[in-house]
Each structure stands twice: as structure tokens, then as C-alpha cells.
Design a protein around this motif. Structure first.
Motif, PDB file in Angstrom:
ATOM      1  N   ASP A 175       0.812  -1.217   0.000  1.00 61.27           N
ATOM      2  CA  ASP A 175       0.000   0.000   0.000  1.00 61.27           C
ATOM      3  C   ASP A 175       0.848   1.270   0.000  1.00 61.27           C
ATOM      4  O   ASP A 175       0.335   2.371   0.201  1.00 61.27           O
ATOM      5  CB  ASP A 175      -0.976   0.001   1.171  1.00 61.27           C
ATOM      6  CG  ASP A 175      -0.303  -0.181   2.523  1.00 61.27           C
ATOM      7  OD1 ASP A 175       0.950  -0.250   2.567  1.00 61.27           O
ATOM      8  OD2 ASP A 175      -1.013  -0.247   3.529  1.00 61.27           O
ATOM      9  N   VAL A 176       2.164   1.140  -0.238  1.00 56.38           N
ATOM     10  CA  VAL A 176       3.054   2.293  -0.385  1.00 56.38           C
ATOM     11  C   VAL A 176       3.875   2.098  -1.663  1.00 56.38           C
ATOM     12  O   VAL A 176       4.026   0.974  -2.143  1.00 56.38           O
ATOM     13  CB  VAL A 176       4.008   2.450   0.827  1.00 56.38           C
ATOM     14  CG1 VAL A 176       3.217   2.698   2.106  1.00 56.38           C
ATOM     15  CG2 VAL A 176       4.918   1.247   0.977  1.00 56.38           C
ATOM     16  N   PRO A 177       4.405   3.187  -2.223  1.00 55.75           N
ATOM     17  CA  PRO A 177       5.223   3.034  -3.430  1.00 55.75           C
ATOM     18  C   PRO A 177       6.419   2.105  -3.185  1.00 55.75           C
ATOM     19  O   PRO A 177       6.999   2.092  -2.095  1.00 55.75           O
ATOM     20  CB  PRO A 177       5.697   4.454  -3.732  1.00 55.75           C
ATOM     21  CG  PRO A 177       4.664   5.341  -3.111  1.00 55.75           C
ATOM     22  CD  PRO A 177       4.233   4.606  -1.870  1.00 55.75           C
ATOM     23  N   MET A 178       6.764   1.332  -4.204  1.00 59.04           N
ATOM     24  CA  MET A 178       7.936   0.463  -4.159  1.00 59.04           C
ATOM     25  C   MET A 178       8.982   1.081  -5.075  1.00 59.04           C
ATOM     26  O   MET A 178       8.688   1.449  -6.207  1.00 59.04           O
ATOM     27  CB  MET A 178       7.583  -0.943  -4.644  1.00 59.04           C
ATOM     28  CG  MET A 178       8.710  -1.985  -4.517  1.00 59.04           C
ATOM     29  SD  MET A 178      10.072  -1.906  -5.705  1.00 59.04           S
ATOM     30  CE  MET A 178       9.227  -2.016  -7.264  1.00 59.04           C
ATOM     31  N   GLU A 179      10.215   1.213  -4.580  1.00 59.73           N
ATOM     32  CA  GLU A 179      11.303   1.747  -5.384  1.00 59.73           C
ATOM     33  C   GLU A 179      12.463   0.771  -5.356  1.00 59.73           C
ATOM     34  O   GLU A 179      12.747   0.164  -4.313  1.00 59.73           O
ATOM     35  CB  GLU A 179      11.737   3.117  -4.850  1.00 59.73           C
ATOM     36  CG  GLU A 179      10.620   4.142  -4.949  1.00 59.73           C
ATOM     37  CD  GLU A 179      11.002   5.507  -4.396  1.00 59.73           C
ATOM     38  OE1 GLU A 179      12.155   5.682  -3.941  1.00 59.73           O
ATOM     39  OE2 GLU A 179      10.131   6.395  -4.422  1.00 59.73           O
ATOM     40  N   MET A 180      13.100   0.612  -6.509  1.00 56.38           N
ATOM     41  CA  MET A 180      14.226  -0.311  -6.596  1.00 56.38           C
ATOM     42  C   MET A 180      15.213   0.164  -7.658  1.00 56.38           C
ATOM     43  O   MET A 180      14.876   0.952  -8.538  1.00 56.38           O
ATOM     44  CB  MET A 180      13.754  -1.724  -6.939  1.00 56.38           C
ATOM     45  CG  MET A 180      13.209  -1.894  -8.334  1.00 56.38           C
ATOM     46  SD  MET A 180      12.736  -3.610  -8.651  1.00 56.38           S
ATOM     47  CE  MET A 180      12.155  -3.473 -10.337  1.00 56.38           C
ATOM     48  N   VAL A 181      16.420  -0.337  -7.542  1.00 51.82           N
ATOM     49  CA  VAL A 181      17.438  -0.182  -8.565  1.00 51.82           C
ATOM     50  C   VAL A 181      17.611  -1.569  -9.174  1.00 51.82           C
ATOM     51  O   VAL A 181      17.695  -2.565  -8.451  1.00 51.82           O
ATOM     52  CB  VAL A 181      18.768   0.334  -7.975  1.00 51.82           C
ATOM     53  CG1 VAL A 181      19.847   0.386  -9.047  1.00 51.82           C
ATOM     54  CG2 VAL A 181      18.564   1.706  -7.343  1.00 51.82           C
ATOM     55  N   LEU A 182      17.633  -1.616 -10.497  1.00 53.62           N
ATOM     56  CA  LEU A 182      17.693  -2.878 -11.232  1.00 53.62           C
ATOM     57  C   LEU A 182      18.878  -2.841 -12.180  1.00 53.62           C
ATOM     58  O   LEU A 182      19.061  -1.857 -12.901  1.00 53.62           O
ATOM     59  CB  LEU A 182      16.390  -3.059 -12.027  1.00 53.62           C
ATOM     60  CG  LEU A 182      16.340  -4.117 -13.129  1.00 53.62           C
ATOM     61  CD1 LEU A 182      16.341  -5.514 -12.520  1.00 53.62           C
ATOM     62  CD2 LEU A 182      15.099  -3.919 -13.981  1.00 53.62           C
TER      63      LEU A 182
END
Length: 190
Positions: A175-182
Motif C-alpha cells: 500500500d506504499v510506493p515500491m522503489e528499486m534499482v535494477l
């Protein structure tokens, strides 16, 4: 010239350059990439702005990174990509996006991406060529990484690696934004 026009022209020029360097005809590249010959013609003539999926397929078929296909200037050995020049290739109305941060050919394409998925969003990916490996590091929220139909939870602060030659998807079931480096490493075309 707008950024989109610059990218469209660069993509066309670079697809044609790499197709010729590989010795591929339009038909051969179309078959390898799984896109129509007509689409390739439109891309090479800078008459269309293809989807990210199409660009990925063409890059995979040519054995070059998206960075290489979109590069509009040959830089020095050290290349700094200012934050405002990171290429945003996908975004959603909800606020999700991905940005190509940097990439190189070493010895095959190597790319680094910044991703954000809003709650409920997902982004599927077709299988990449055999030998492709992806690394993800989640910086916020929780990633649901699905590889070959099997979901894996990757919370903030955790990382994962996987062989990306199977269907896979990035999702945010939280229910919150997901942020990642790929990071994506594709083997060179042989």
C-alpha cells in the motif's frame, strides 16, 4: 528539436548501425526480435516511437543495451549521466515509472535502472536471451518479483538476483510506493 525527437532519431540511426554491424537483414532482425519488418523500417526511418518492450526486444536481438540504442553522442571512456538526462521509458498515471540510469557494453549490454511502482501496479517482461542475469535492490516498499510464475517477496533493504531468460514481472502488492534499482546483464550476441 525535442528530447523525444532526438531519442527517436538516435534510436533509428543506432538500430540501423547495429543491424548492419551484425550483418542482419531487416527480415533477419525482425525474426530474431519478434517484431514486424514494417516496425523496424519505421524505427530506422525515425517515423515511430516504439514501446519499451519493442526496444528491449530489438536490443536483445542485436546484443546491445537500450543505452546504446538511445545514445545520441559518443562519449569519453568515463561518461557521466546527469540526473536530468536519465531516460524515462515508461510511466503510469498513478505515478509509477522506470528510468535508464546508465549502461555500457561490457562485454555484453549492462544496464542500471531506477524503478518506482505504485500500489497495485505491475510490469511484466518477456524472457531475455539465455544467460541474461538481473539484480534488484529494493530501496522502499516491497517488491513482488515473479519469475516463471513463482512470486518472491523482496522487502526494502533486500536484494535479489535471477536468471531472466524466463517470463518475469515486477509488482507492488503493498500500500506504499515500491522503489528499486535494477541491473540487467545480457550476454553478447555470438
Amino acid at each position: 528539436m525535442s528530447d523525444l525527437e532526438l531519442l527517436t532519431r538516435s534510436l533509428g540511426r543506432n538500430v540501423k548501425r547495429w543491424r548492419n554491424e551484425r550483418g542482419f537483414t531487416l527480415d533477419a532482425l525482425a525474426t530474431r526480435a519478434g517484431v514486424s519488418r514494417g516496425m523496424l523500417i519505421q524505427i530506422e526511418q525515425a517515423r515511430t516511437n516504439p514501446s519499451i518492450g519493442t526496444v528491449v526486444k530489438i536490443g536483445d536481438a542485436l546484443g546491445v543495451s537500450i543505452t546504446t540504442l538511445l545514445d545520441y553522442e559518443q562519449g569519453p571512456r568515463v561518461r557521466i549521466v546527469p540526473a536530468d538526462q536519465a531516460v524515462r521509458l515508461w510511466h503510469s498515471e498513478a505515478g509509477g515509472y522506470n528510468r535508464l540510469l546508465a549502461g555500457t557494453e561490457a562485454p555484453g549490454p549492462l544496464e542500471m535502472w531506477d524503478w518506482r511502482l505504485m500500489p497495485g501496479e505491475s510490469s511484466p517482461s518477456d524472457p531475455h536471451p539465455a544467460g541474461t542475469v538481473e539484480l534488484v535492490h529494493v530501496t522502499a516498499g516491497e517488491l513482488t518479483l515473479t519469475v516463471d510464475g513463482v512470486p518472491h517477496r523482496v522487502p526494502a533493504g533486500a536484494s535479489a538476483s535471477f536468471e531472466a531468460d524466463a517470463p518475469h514481472a515486477y509488482g507492488n502488492e503493498g500500500d506504499v510506493p515500491m522503489e528499486m534499482v535494477l541491473a540487467v546483464s545480457v550476454p553478447p550476441v555470438r
